[in-house]
Design a protein around this motif. Structure first.
Motif, PDB file in Angstrom:
ATOM      1  N   VAL A 187       0.908  -1.183   0.085  1.00  0.00           N
ATOM      2  CA  VAL A 187      -0.257   0.001  -0.107  1.00  0.00           C
ATOM      3  C   VAL A 187       1.057   1.262   0.192  1.00  0.00           C
ATOM      4  O   VAL A 187       1.918   1.322   0.814  1.00  0.00           O
ATOM      5  CB  VAL A 187      -1.098  -0.106   1.339  1.00  0.00           C
ATOM      6  CG1 VAL A 187      -1.715   1.184   1.288  1.00  0.00           C
ATOM      7  CG2 VAL A 187      -2.092  -1.147   1.154  1.00  0.00           C
ATOM      8  N   GLY A 188       0.549   2.330  -0.832  1.00  0.00           N
ATOM      9  CA  GLY A 188       1.290   3.434  -0.770  1.00  0.00           C
ATOM     10  C   GLY A 188       0.537   4.727  -1.042  1.00  0.00           C
ATOM     11  O   GLY A 188      -0.655   4.507  -1.323  1.00  0.00           O
ATOM     12  N   GLU A 189       1.021   5.890  -1.110  1.00  0.00           N
ATOM     13  CA  GLU A 189       0.347   6.988  -1.109  1.00  0.00           C
ATOM     14  C   GLU A 189       1.228   7.946  -2.010  1.00  0.00           C
ATOM     15  O   GLU A 189       2.533   7.950  -1.843  1.00  0.00           O
ATOM     16  CB  GLU A 189       0.359   7.828   0.340  1.00  0.00           C
ATOM     17  CG  GLU A 189      -0.188   9.184   0.314  1.00  0.00           C
ATOM     18  CD  GLU A 189      -0.226   9.716   1.596  1.00  0.00           C
ATOM     19  OE1 GLU A 189      -1.493  10.000   1.742  1.00  0.00           O
ATOM     20  OE2 GLU A 189       0.783   9.658   2.369  1.00  0.00           O
ATOM     21  N   VAL A 190       0.869   8.571  -2.869  1.00  0.00           N
ATOM     22  CA  VAL A 190       1.654   9.592  -3.530  1.00  0.00           C
ATOM     23  C   VAL A 190       0.924  10.990  -3.635  1.00  0.00           C
ATOM     24  O   VAL A 190      -0.345  11.061  -3.752  1.00  0.00           O
ATOM     25  CB  VAL A 190       1.638   9.338  -5.259  1.00  0.00           C
ATOM     26  CG1 VAL A 190       2.458  10.177  -6.023  1.00  0.00           C
ATOM     27  CG2 VAL A 190       2.050   7.703  -5.218  1.00  0.00           C
ATOM     28  N   LEU A 191       1.751  12.129  -3.406  1.00  0.00           N
ATOM     29  CA  LEU A 191       1.292  13.506  -3.361  1.00  0.00           C
ATOM     30  C   LEU A 191       2.005  14.021  -4.706  1.00  0.00           C
ATOM     31  O   LEU A 191       3.163  13.949  -4.821  1.00  0.00           O
ATOM     32  CB  LEU A 191       1.854  14.018  -2.173  1.00  0.00           C
ATOM     33  CG  LEU A 191       1.253  13.525  -0.697  1.00  0.00           C
ATOM     34  CD1 LEU A 191       1.810  14.377   0.382  1.00  0.00           C
ATOM     35  CD2 LEU A 191      -0.285  13.567  -0.732  1.00  0.00           C
ATOM     36  N   ILE A 192       0.975  14.829  -5.325  1.00  0.00           N
ATOM     37  CA  ILE A 192       1.266  15.363  -6.692  1.00  0.00           C
ATOM     38  C   ILE A 192       1.306  17.031  -6.359  1.00  0.00           C
ATOM     39  O   ILE A 192       0.314  17.323  -5.886  1.00  0.00           O
ATOM     40  CB  ILE A 192       0.505  14.884  -7.698  1.00  0.00           C
ATOM     41  CG1 ILE A 192       0.664  13.265  -8.042  1.00  0.00           C
ATOM     42  CG2 ILE A 192       0.897  15.579  -9.158  1.00  0.00           C
ATOM     43  CD1 ILE A 192      -0.043  12.613  -9.006  1.00  0.00           C
ATOM     44  N   ARG A 193       2.290  17.532  -6.964  1.00  0.00           N
ATOM     45  CA  ARG A 193       2.255  19.088  -6.818  1.00  0.00           C
ATOM     46  C   ARG A 193       3.047  19.823  -7.905  1.00  0.00           C
ATOM     47  O   ARG A 193       4.031  19.040  -8.728  1.00  0.00           O
ATOM     48  CB  ARG A 193       2.721  19.364  -5.541  1.00  0.00           C
ATOM     49  CG  ARG A 193       4.308  19.208  -5.263  1.00  0.00           C
ATOM     50  CD  ARG A 193       4.752  19.622  -3.802  1.00  0.00           C
ATOM     51  NE  ARG A 193       6.067  19.148  -3.850  1.00  0.00           N
ATOM     52  CZ  ARG A 193       7.156  19.991  -4.019  1.00  0.00           C
ATOM     53  NH1 ARG A 193       7.011  21.217  -4.794  1.00  0.00           N
ATOM     54  NH2 ARG A 193       8.332  19.719  -3.792  1.00  0.00           N
ATOM     55  N   SER A 194       2.845  20.790  -8.065  1.00  0.00           N
ATOM     56  CA  SER A 194       3.809  21.771  -9.053  1.00  0.00           C
ATOM     57  C   SER A 194       5.075  21.967  -8.567  1.00  0.00           C
ATOM     58  O   SER A 194       5.140  22.094  -7.173  1.00  0.00           O
ATOM     59  CB  SER A 194       3.106  23.005  -9.435  1.00  0.00           C
ATOM     60  OG  SER A 194       4.030  24.090 -10.024  1.00  0.00           O
ATOM     61  N   GLU A 195       6.118  21.842  -9.517  1.00  0.00           N
ATOM     62  CA  GLU A 195       7.442  21.951  -8.859  1.00  0.00           C
ATOM     63  C   GLU A 195       7.751  23.521  -8.291  1.00  0.00           C
ATOM     64  O   GLU A 195       8.432  23.503  -7.096  1.00  0.00           O
ATOM     65  CB  GLU A 195       8.369  21.663  -9.872  1.00  0.00           C
ATOM     66  CG  GLU A 195      10.040  21.660  -9.473  1.00  0.00           C
ATOM     67  CD  GLU A 195      11.031  21.658 -10.512  1.00  0.00           C
ATOM     68  OE1 GLU A 195      11.606  20.349 -10.672  1.00  0.00           O
ATOM     69  OE2 GLU A 195      10.932  21.981 -11.701  1.00  0.00           O
ATOM     70  N   ALA A 196       7.011  24.427  -8.625  1.00  0.00           N
ATOM     71  CA  ALA A 196       7.003  25.607  -8.117  1.00  0.00           C
ATOM     72  C   ALA A 196       6.020  25.867  -6.808  1.00  0.00           C
ATOM     73  O   ALA A 196       6.197  26.937  -6.475  1.00  0.00           O
ATOM     74  CB  ALA A 196       6.557  26.802  -9.281  1.00  0.00           C
TER      75      ALA A 196
END
Length: 145
Positions: free
Chosen positions: A113-122
């Motif tokens: 089981v995993g989690e990923v957080l996605i965001r703009s590099e800026a």
């Protein structure tokens, strides 16, 4: 037992061989250590959807690759586990520019089981939250073709 952690460049080479689409998109493995990984998707106009934001399929693909990079980091670069589910919650539009996916393993065993957080590099603002489950497959346990 965990293996020695390969370098991010070594993991990136494995990811690009295993998922040619990640190579075509230019996905970079920025970091991978201790069951975590950060992957970077460069800004590409061909990954946009109407309205000028990065498409959902591109973000889902990035999240999946980032989780595999985290797994490769704790398995010495040898992992053939399979994604069994991936749920993504889109929280906000991404500003134009490169995208980062920060993955972490929450549980390892027969099911991962995993989690990923996605965001703009800026920006530090999370644009998407992903939870994912994988079925552990050892490289030696795969059926031959």
């Amino acid at each position: 037992m965990d293996q020695e952690t390969p370098s991010p460049a070594a993991i990136q080479a494995i990811v690009h061989r295993g998922v040619p689409l990640a190579a075509a998109w230019g996905v970079e493995v920025v970091a991978s250590e201790g069951g975590t990984a950060t992957c970077r998707l460069p800004w590409r106009e061909d990954l946009l959807r109407p309205g000028g934001t990065v498409s959902g399929p591109a973000l889902m693909g990035l999240a999946d690759v980032a989780m595999w990079a985290a797994l490769l980091g704790v398995t010495g670069g040898r992992d053939e586990s399979l994604t069994t589910s991936l749920t993504i919650h889109f929280l906000r539009r991404l500003a134009p520019g490169p995208v980062l996916a920060e993955a972490r393993l929450l549980r390892r065993g027969r099911l991962i089981v995993g989690e990923v957080l996605i965001r703009s590099e800026a920006s530090e603002e999370i644009a998407a939250h992903v939870t994912t489950q994988w079925a552990a497959v050892s490289p030696s346990a795969r059926p031959s073709r």
